[in-house]
Design a protein around this motif. Sequence first.
Motif, PDB file in Angstrom:
ATOM      1  N   UNK A 184       0.852  -1.184   0.000  1.00 16.45           N
ATOM      2  CA  UNK A 184       0.000   0.000   0.000  1.00 16.45           C
ATOM      3  C   UNK A 184       0.888   1.234   0.000  1.00 16.45           C
ATOM      4  N   UNK A 185       0.510   2.230  -0.794  1.00 17.79           N
ATOM      5  CA  UNK A 185       1.236   3.497  -0.773  1.00 17.79           C
ATOM      6  C   UNK A 185       0.275   4.622  -1.090  1.00 17.79           C
ATOM      7  N   UNK A 194      -6.771  -6.105   2.024  1.00 14.43           N
ATOM      8  CA  UNK A 194      -6.545  -5.468   3.325  1.00 14.43           C
ATOM      9  C   UNK A 194      -7.283  -6.243   4.411  1.00 14.43           C
ATOM     10  N   UNK A 195      -8.515  -6.648   4.130  1.00 10.73           N
ATOM     11  CA  UNK A 195      -9.290  -7.401   5.116  1.00 10.73           C
ATOM     12  C   UNK A 195      -8.614  -8.729   5.449  1.00 10.73           C
ATOM     13  N   UNK A 196      -8.114  -9.426   4.437  1.00 11.78           N
ATOM     14  CA  UNK A 196      -7.467 -10.718   4.698  1.00 11.78           C
ATOM     15  C   UNK A 196      -6.187 -10.536   5.511  1.00 11.78           C
ATOM     16  N   UNK A 197      -5.413  -9.496   5.197  1.00 10.12           N
ATOM     17  CA  UNK A 197      -4.229  -9.200   6.022  1.00 10.12           C
ATOM     18  C   UNK A 197      -4.630  -8.986   7.479  1.00 10.12           C
ATOM     19  N   UNK A 198      -5.692  -8.201   7.682  1.00 11.77           N
ATOM     20  CA  UNK A 198      -6.129  -7.856   9.041  1.00 11.77           C
ATOM     21  C   UNK A 198      -6.690  -9.074   9.759  1.00 11.77           C
ATOM     22  N   UNK A 199      -7.446  -9.874   9.053  1.00  8.89           N
ATOM     23  CA  UNK A 199      -7.972 -11.115   9.639  1.00  8.89           C
ATOM     24  C   UNK A 199      -6.830 -11.994  10.111  1.00  8.89           C
ATOM     25  N   UNK A 200      -5.807 -12.143   9.271  1.00  9.53           N
ATOM     26  CA  UNK A 200      -4.651 -12.971   9.648  1.00  9.53           C
ATOM     27  C   UNK A 200      -3.971 -12.428  10.903  1.00  9.53           C
ATOM     28  N   UNK A 201      -3.799 -11.113  10.974  1.00  6.23           N
ATOM     29  CA  UNK A 201      -3.137 -10.507  12.131  1.00  6.23           C
ATOM     30  C   UNK A 201      -3.953 -10.696  13.398  1.00  6.23           C
ATOM     31  N   UNK A 207      -1.502  -2.062   7.744  1.00 11.20           N
ATOM     32  CA  UNK A 207      -2.129  -1.713   9.029  1.00 11.20           C
ATOM     33  C   UNK A 207      -2.708  -0.303   9.000  1.00 11.20           C
ATOM     34  N   UNK A 208      -2.018   0.627   8.364  1.00 13.80           N
ATOM     35  CA  UNK A 208      -2.558   1.978   8.224  1.00 13.80           C
ATOM     36  C   UNK A 208      -3.863   1.954   7.436  1.00 13.80           C
ATOM     37  N   UNK A 209      -3.898   1.158   6.383  1.00  8.79           N
ATOM     38  CA  UNK A 209      -5.122   1.040   5.598  1.00  8.79           C
ATOM     39  C   UNK A 209      -6.231   0.387   6.408  1.00  8.79           C
ATOM     40  N   UNK A 210      -5.894  -0.637   7.176  1.00  9.36           N
ATOM     41  CA  UNK A 210      -6.903  -1.350   7.958  1.00  9.36           C
ATOM     42  C   UNK A 210      -7.574  -0.456   8.986  1.00  9.36           C
ATOM     43  N   UNK A 211      -6.821   0.474   9.556  1.00 10.24           N
ATOM     44  CA  UNK A 211      -7.360   1.324  10.616  1.00 10.24           C
ATOM     45  C   UNK A 211      -7.909   2.652  10.096  1.00 10.24           C
ATOM     46  N   UNK A 212      -7.915   2.861   8.776  1.00 10.98           N
ATOM     47  CA  UNK A 212      -8.587   4.010   8.208  1.00 10.98           C
ATOM     48  C   UNK A 212      -7.729   5.217   7.912  1.00 10.98           C
TER      49      UNK A 212
END
Length: 293
Positions: free
Chosen positions: A4-5, A208-215, A191-196
């Motif tokens: 993400x950038x 992004x959702x799958x990354x966050x789910x895994x974490x 993580x920045x994307x996941x938290x808005x």
Amino acid sequence: MVAVQWYPGHMEKARREMSDHLKAVDMVIELRDARIPKSSRNPMLDQMAQGKPKLILLSKADLADPQETEKWLNCLGTQPDQKAMAIDLQHDQSYRQKIVSACLQLTEARRARMIRKGIHPRPMRAMVCGVPNAGKSTLINRIAGKNQVRTADKPGVTRKLVWIKADRNLEILDTPGVLWPKFSDPKTGSLLAATGAVNEDILNLEEIAMDTIHTIRSRYPGVLEAEYGADESTRTDVMLDQIAAARRLVIEGEQPDRKRAAGVFLHEMRRGRLGRFTLESPDENEINPSVSE
């Protein structure tokens, strides 16, 4: 982790303006998201601040794991000329005086030098900085006691620098949320994307959702499974199907709507519906990351 950038032109303009204004301030108030204290730290800020005293505020503490927040505060509060505290901008109204007092303590030496020189101390000046959507404008309005600046639950609302009188001894400068040109670790951007903190228009929300789910599953086993009725052996990519089923999100042919499920999951996570999560731990590498140009 998905790469993400996001560094639009207004952020570069804001960075230059902040760098110029930092010469005239006595200290920095840095807001970080309590759920991601490492990833929401802008490493360019230390370069620009030139060793000025810093108050680190872990915002959205009501959404973070309180035990993990305490660990972060213990680490961040041990450095010289630096204090750290956690704040709940939505429910706690008692932090205003604590922040003002902490700022005056951090600038006490400067005020004392002015008095020794026979100069009547002027109000101390603090710049409020942070990543997008960290709560800077909400903090400014709470401290000032009125709606001085516009707020919204999305990144990129504040576009200009604004001086606010917080106390007879303290003036604060609100600044736009700023990221940095390149994330050295893909996890940071995710993580920045996941938290808005990143504009969703540029994101693949499913990734992004799958990354966050895994974490979350690795740090808080069983929590998501209990919420969405999934088995703990369910693969991360299949979890989006389970979320779609739990929230009755389907497309033509009664197939799970994974895109909407990703958006709903991220919204529920950000709002705290799924519980209080902290998504990174305070080890030495996370406290002192380097900036990547």
